[in-house]
Scaffold this motif. Structure first.
Motif, PDB file in Angstrom:
ATOM      1  N   ALA A  55      65.856-100.645 -31.688  1.00  0.00           N
ATOM      2  CA  ALA A  55      65.391-101.832 -30.971  1.00  0.00           C
ATOM      3  C   ALA A  55      65.350-101.605 -29.463  1.00  0.00           C
ATOM      4  O   ALA A  55      66.254-100.988 -28.887  1.00  0.00           O
ATOM      5  CB  ALA A  55      66.319-103.008 -31.283  1.00  0.00           C
ATOM      6  N   ARG A  56      64.284-102.104 -28.831  1.00  0.00           N
ATOM      7  CA  ARG A  56      64.209-102.084 -27.371  1.00  0.00           C
ATOM      8  C   ARG A  56      65.175-103.116 -26.818  1.00  0.00           C
ATOM      9  O   ARG A  56      65.342-104.200 -27.387  1.00  0.00           O
ATOM     10  CB  ARG A  56      62.791-102.392 -26.901  1.00  0.00           C
ATOM     11  CG  ARG A  56      61.812-101.243 -27.115  1.00  0.00           C
ATOM     12  CD  ARG A  56      60.401-101.644 -26.720  1.00  0.00           C
ATOM     13  NE  ARG A  56      60.346-102.144 -25.348  1.00  0.00           N
ATOM     14  CZ  ARG A  56      60.224-101.381 -24.272  1.00  0.00           C
ATOM     15  NH1 ARG A  56      60.165-100.076 -24.390  1.00  0.00           N
ATOM     16  NH2 ARG A  56      60.158-101.909 -23.054  1.00  0.00           N
ATOM     17  N   ARG A  57      65.794-102.791 -25.681  1.00  0.00           N
ATOM     18  CA  ARG A  57      66.805-103.696 -25.127  1.00  0.00           C
ATOM     19  C   ARG A  57      66.612-103.873 -23.620  1.00  0.00           C
ATOM     20  O   ARG A  57      67.586-104.013 -22.885  1.00  0.00           O
ATOM     21  CB  ARG A  57      68.215-103.155 -25.416  1.00  0.00           C
ATOM     22  CG  ARG A  57      68.575-103.099 -26.892  1.00  0.00           C
ATOM     23  CD  ARG A  57      70.027-102.723 -27.086  1.00  0.00           C
ATOM     24  NE  ARG A  57      70.326-101.381 -26.600  1.00  0.00           N
ATOM     25  CZ  ARG A  57      70.263-100.280 -27.334  1.00  0.00           C
ATOM     26  NH1 ARG A  57      69.894-100.352 -28.599  1.00  0.00           N
ATOM     27  NH2 ARG A  57      70.553 -99.096 -26.817  1.00  0.00           N
ATOM     28  N   ASN A  58      65.392-103.884 -23.149  1.00  0.00           N
ATOM     29  CA  ASN A  58      65.171-104.055 -21.713  1.00  0.00           C
ATOM     30  C   ASN A  58      65.380-105.508 -21.279  1.00  0.00           C
ATOM     31  O   ASN A  58      66.061-105.780 -20.293  1.00  0.00           O
ATOM     32  CB  ASN A  58      63.759-103.599 -21.330  1.00  0.00           C
ATOM     33  CG  ASN A  58      63.602-102.090 -21.396  1.00  0.00           C
ATOM     34  OD1 ASN A  58      64.565-101.356 -21.203  1.00  0.00           O
ATOM     35  ND2 ASN A  58      62.395-101.636 -21.682  1.00  0.00           N
ATOM     36  N   ARG A  59      64.761-106.434 -22.014  1.00  0.00           N
ATOM     37  CA  ARG A  59      64.806-107.855 -21.652  1.00  0.00           C
ATOM     38  C   ARG A  59      65.297-108.657 -22.863  1.00  0.00           C
ATOM     39  O   ARG A  59      64.663-108.644 -23.921  1.00  0.00           O
ATOM     40  CB  ARG A  59      63.416-108.343 -21.229  1.00  0.00           C
ATOM     41  CG  ARG A  59      62.844-107.627 -20.015  1.00  0.00           C
ATOM     42  CD  ARG A  59      61.401-108.024 -19.758  1.00  0.00           C
ATOM     43  NE  ARG A  59      61.299-109.425 -19.362  1.00  0.00           N
ATOM     44  CZ  ARG A  59      61.379-109.863 -18.097  1.00  0.00           C
ATOM     45  NH1 ARG A  59      61.563-109.000 -17.106  1.00  0.00           N
ATOM     46  NH2 ARG A  59      61.263-111.141 -17.815  1.00  0.00           N
ATOM     47  N   ILE A  60      66.429-109.335 -22.673  1.00  0.00           N
ATOM     48  CA  ILE A  60      67.042-110.081 -23.770  1.00  0.00           C
ATOM     49  C   ILE A  60      67.269-111.526 -23.338  1.00  0.00           C
ATOM     50  O   ILE A  60      67.680-111.787 -22.200  1.00  0.00           O
ATOM     51  CB  ILE A  60      68.399-109.460 -24.187  1.00  0.00           C
ATOM     52  CG1 ILE A  60      68.236-107.980 -24.520  1.00  0.00           C
ATOM     53  CG2 ILE A  60      68.999-110.231 -25.356  1.00  0.00           C
ATOM     54  CD1 ILE A  60      67.330-107.686 -25.689  1.00  0.00           C
ATOM     55  N   VAL A  61      67.035-112.450 -24.257  1.00  0.00           N
ATOM     56  CA  VAL A  61      67.406-113.849 -24.067  1.00  0.00           C
ATOM     57  C   VAL A  61      68.563-114.154 -25.013  1.00  0.00           C
ATOM     58  O   VAL A  61      68.482-113.857 -26.213  1.00  0.00           O
ATOM     59  CB  VAL A  61      66.238-114.809 -24.358  1.00  0.00           C
ATOM     60  CG1 VAL A  61      66.693-116.263 -24.231  1.00  0.00           C
ATOM     61  CG2 VAL A  61      65.084-114.539 -23.410  1.00  0.00           C
ATOM     62  N   GLN A  62      69.637-114.714 -24.481  1.00  0.00           N
ATOM     63  CA  GLN A  62      70.783-115.083 -25.303  1.00  0.00           C
ATOM     64  C   GLN A  62      70.987-116.582 -25.263  1.00  0.00           C
ATOM     65  O   GLN A  62      71.028-117.187 -24.194  1.00  0.00           O
ATOM     66  CB  GLN A  62      72.054-114.379 -24.829  1.00  0.00           C
ATOM     67  CG  GLN A  62      73.307-114.844 -25.596  1.00  0.00           C
ATOM     68  CD  GLN A  62      74.539-114.075 -25.239  1.00  0.00           C
ATOM     69  OE1 GLN A  62      74.610-112.867 -25.470  1.00  0.00           O
ATOM     70  NE2 GLN A  62      75.538-114.746 -24.685  1.00  0.00           N
ATOM     71  N   PHE A  63      71.169-117.182 -26.436  1.00  0.00           N
ATOM     72  CA  PHE A  63      71.482-118.595 -26.556  1.00  0.00           C
ATOM     73  C   PHE A  63      72.981-118.738 -26.802  1.00  0.00           C
ATOM     74  O   PHE A  63      73.506-118.225 -27.791  1.00  0.00           O
ATOM     75  CB  PHE A  63      70.702-119.230 -27.715  1.00  0.00           C
ATOM     76  CG  PHE A  63      69.247-119.428 -27.419  1.00  0.00           C
ATOM     77  CD1 PHE A  63      68.742-120.675 -27.092  1.00  0.00           C
ATOM     78  CD2 PHE A  63      68.363-118.349 -27.454  1.00  0.00           C
ATOM     79  CE1 PHE A  63      67.400-120.857 -26.801  1.00  0.00           C
ATOM     80  CE2 PHE A  63      67.028-118.511 -27.173  1.00  0.00           C
ATOM     81  CZ  PHE A  63      66.541-119.771 -26.842  1.00  0.00           C
ATOM     82  N   GLY A  64      73.672-119.410 -25.867  1.00  0.00           N
ATOM     83  CA  GLY A  64      75.113-119.614 -25.993  1.00  0.00           C
ATOM     84  C   GLY A  64      75.895-118.792 -25.001  1.00  0.00           C
ATOM     85  O   GLY A  64      75.628-117.588 -24.821  1.00  0.00           O
ATOM     86  N   SER A  65      76.862-119.449 -24.334  1.00  0.00           N
ATOM     87  CA  SER A  65      77.681-118.737 -23.347  1.00  0.00           C
ATOM     88  C   SER A  65      79.155-119.100 -23.492  1.00  0.00           C
ATOM     89  O   SER A  65      79.918-119.030 -22.545  1.00  0.00           O
ATOM     90  CB  SER A  65      77.201-119.060 -21.926  1.00  0.00           C
ATOM     91  OG  SER A  65      77.222-120.463 -21.686  1.00  0.00           O
ATOM     92  N   GLY A  66      79.558-119.499 -24.711  1.00  0.00           N
ATOM     93  CA  GLY A  66      80.965-119.777 -24.977  1.00  0.00           C
ATOM     94  C   GLY A  66      81.729-118.493 -25.239  1.00  0.00           C
ATOM     95  O   GLY A  66      81.353-117.417 -24.763  1.00  0.00           O
ATOM     96  N   GLY A  67      82.805-118.592 -26.041  1.00  0.00           N
ATOM     97  CA  GLY A  67      83.633-117.425 -26.295  1.00  0.00           C
ATOM     98  C   GLY A  67      82.867-116.290 -26.955  1.00  0.00           C
ATOM     99  O   GLY A  67      82.933-115.135 -26.519  1.00  0.00           O
ATOM    100  N   ALA A  68      82.104-116.614 -28.012  1.00  0.00           N
ATOM    101  CA  ALA A  68      81.320-115.572 -28.690  1.00  0.00           C
ATOM    102  C   ALA A  68      80.219-115.056 -27.782  1.00  0.00           C
ATOM    103  O   ALA A  68      79.939-113.854 -27.733  1.00  0.00           O
ATOM    104  CB  ALA A  68      80.734-116.138 -29.987  1.00  0.00           C
ATOM    105  N   GLY A  69      79.586-115.965 -27.044  1.00  0.00           N
ATOM    106  CA  GLY A  69      78.515-115.567 -26.139  1.00  0.00           C
ATOM    107  C   GLY A  69      78.999-114.661 -25.024  1.00  0.00           C
ATOM    108  O   GLY A  69      78.269-113.756 -24.586  1.00  0.00           O
ATOM    109  N   SER A  70      80.214-114.885 -24.561  1.00  0.00           N
ATOM    110  CA  SER A  70      80.774-114.000 -23.533  1.00  0.00           C
ATOM    111  C   SER A  70      80.896-112.580 -24.056  1.00  0.00           C
ATOM    112  O   SER A  70      80.614-111.606 -23.344  1.00  0.00           O
ATOM    113  CB  SER A  70      82.154-114.519 -23.095  1.00  0.00           C
ATOM    114  OG  SER A  70      82.055-115.771 -22.479  1.00  0.00           O
ATOM    115  N   ALA A  71      81.310-112.459 -25.319  1.00  0.00           N
ATOM    116  CA  ALA A  71      81.485-111.141 -25.919  1.00  0.00           C
ATOM    117  C   ALA A  71      80.144-110.455 -26.159  1.00  0.00           C
ATOM    118  O   ALA A  71      79.981-109.265 -25.856  1.00  0.00           O
ATOM    119  CB  ALA A  71      82.257-111.255 -27.224  1.00  0.00           C
ATOM    120  N   THR A  72      79.167-111.191 -26.707  1.00  0.00           N
ATOM    121  CA  THR A  72      77.870-110.567 -26.980  1.00  0.00           C
ATOM    122  C   THR A  72      77.160-110.195 -25.683  1.00  0.00           C
ATOM    123  O   THR A  72      76.515-109.141 -25.601  1.00  0.00           O
ATOM    124  CB  THR A  72      76.983-111.486 -27.830  1.00  0.00           C
ATOM    125  OG1 THR A  72      76.851-112.763 -27.196  1.00  0.00           O
ATOM    126  CG2 THR A  72      77.576-111.682 -29.221  1.00  0.00           C
TER     127      THR A  72
END
Length: 300
Positions: A126-143
Motif C-alpha cells: 500500500a502507498r502511504r504518502n497521504r493518509i486521512v485518519q478518523f478519530g484522535s482518541g486513545g486508539a487514534g493516538s496509537a495508529t
C-alpha cells in the motif's frame, strides 16, 4: 525434564470479562512451551474505581505477576504509578502493557506496533504518502504514531471534537518535523479524501453497539485503501462498502492480534507465531469469522 517457565499475566479494565486476550495469550504461551496463566481483573466485577489502578498494580506485583495488560479506562491513569515509560508510550501518552521487572513497573504501548505490523503484513504494497485518519482518541493516538513512524508524508486527522484532533497534531508535529500532521476540516475533508492513498478509521463507529458508516467511501480515489480498527464484527459496514467499490481493506483484527503478539514477545522473550494467533483469534470470534474473512479477502 525441566519444568516450563511460569508466567502470570492479567488484564485491567472495565467490562472486559468477554475479552479474547486471555485465551489468545494462554494458547500461544502453551505453544511456546510456557506455563502461562492469564487473569481478568475487571473493575466492574471487583467494584473498584479506575483511580485505584495504582493499588491494583502494587497488589499484582506482590502476587507475582509478570505483566499486566491495561485497557479502557486506565491507559492514561496508570502512567503516574509507573517507574519507567518507553519513549513511544511517553509520546503516545498511553500504556497498554506494564512489565514487572525486578519489582519495577515498566510501561509499554503495543497498540501502535500492533497497528504498524498489521498494515505492513495486511497491506504490504500500500502507498502511504497521504493518509486521512478518523478519530484522535486513545486508539487514534496509537495508529497515528504508527503511520508517522512508517514515513507518511501527510496525515490529516478528522474528529467530531476538532480540539482533540488539534491536540494530537500539536503533540506529534514536533516529533515528526519533516512530515505534515494536520486537522482535516469540513472545508478540506472532501479534497483530503479524494487525494488520499488510504484511510484509517479509529473510532467506535461500526461496532455492534455503535452501528453506522463513519466514512463516505464514494469520496475516495479508486486506488485508496481502507483500514478499520473495529473487529466486532470483523467485516464491518465500512469494509464491506469499501470492498464493494474495489478498495483494498484491512480489518481491525490484525491490530488486535498484532498488539497481543508484541505483548507476548515482551513478556516471555520468545517469538509468537503471528499467523497461528490470527487463525486462533478468528476462531474465537465465532460465527464463521475465519471462513467469511477467507471468502472476502482470499487469505487469513
Amino acid at each position: 525434564m525441566t519444568a516450563p517457565t511460569e508466567f502470570l499475566v492479567g488484564l485491567i479494565g472495565e467490562g472486559i470479562t468477554a475479552s479474547l486476550t486471555p485465551p489468545m495469550h494462554e494458547r500461544e504461551g502453551r505453544h511456546l512451551g510456557f506455563d502461562y496463566e492469564y487473569r481478568i481483573l475487571d473493575l466492574l466485577e471487583s467494584g473498584r474505581a479506575p483511580e485505584e489502578v495504582g493499588a491494583i498494580l502494587a497488589e499484582a506485583r506482590e502476587q507475582g505477576f509478570a505483566a499486566l495488560n491495561v485497557t479502557h479506562p486506565c491507559k492514561q491513569l496508570v502512567i503516574p504509578f509507573l517507574d519507567e515509560l518507553t519513549p513511544a508510550a511517553e509520546h503516545i501518552g498511553a500504556v497498554n502493557l506494564v512489565l514487572i521487572e525486578s519489582g519495577r513497573l515498566i510501561g509499554h504501548n503495543t497498540d501502535w506496533t500492533g497497528f504498524r505490523s498489521a498494515l505492513l503484513t495486511g497491506l504490504p504494497d500500500a502507498r502511504r504518502n497521504r493518509i486521512v485518519q478518523f478519530g484522535s482518541g486513545g486508539a487514534g493516538s496509537a495508529t497515528a504514531y504508527a503511520l508517522l513512524t512508517l514515513g507518511v508524508h501527510r496525515l490529516a486527522i478528522v474528529d467530531v471534537l476538532p480540539e482533540r484532533a488539534q491536540a494530537l497534531v500539536n503533540a506529534y508535529a514536533p516529533l515528526f518535523p519533516d512530515q505534515e500532521v494536520c486537522v482535516s476540516t469540513t472545508d478540506s475533508l472532501h479534497t483530503d479524501l479524494a487525494t488520499a492513498d488510504g484511510v484509517v478509521h479509529a473510532t467506535p463507529t461500526g461496532m455492534k453497539e455503535h452501528p453506522g458508516l463513519p466514512v463516505d467511501v464514494t469520496a475516495l480515489a479508486a486506488t485508496a485503501w481502507v483500514a478499520d480498527i473495529v473487529y466486532r464484527p470483523i467485516d464491518t459496514e465500512l469494509l464491506r462498502a469499501a470492498r464493494s467499490l474495489g478498495h483494498e481493506v484491512l480489518d481491525g483484527g490484525r491490530m488486535a492480534v498484532g498488539q497481543a503478539v508484541d505483548s507476548i514477545r515482551l513478556i516471555t522473550g520468545s517469538e509468537p507465531d503471528a499467523i497461528r494467533m490470527r487463525t486462533h483469534f478468528l476462531e474465537l470470534l465465532g460465527d464463521g469469522a475465519a471462513s467469511r474473512v477467507v471468502a472476502a479477502w482470499g487469505r487469513v
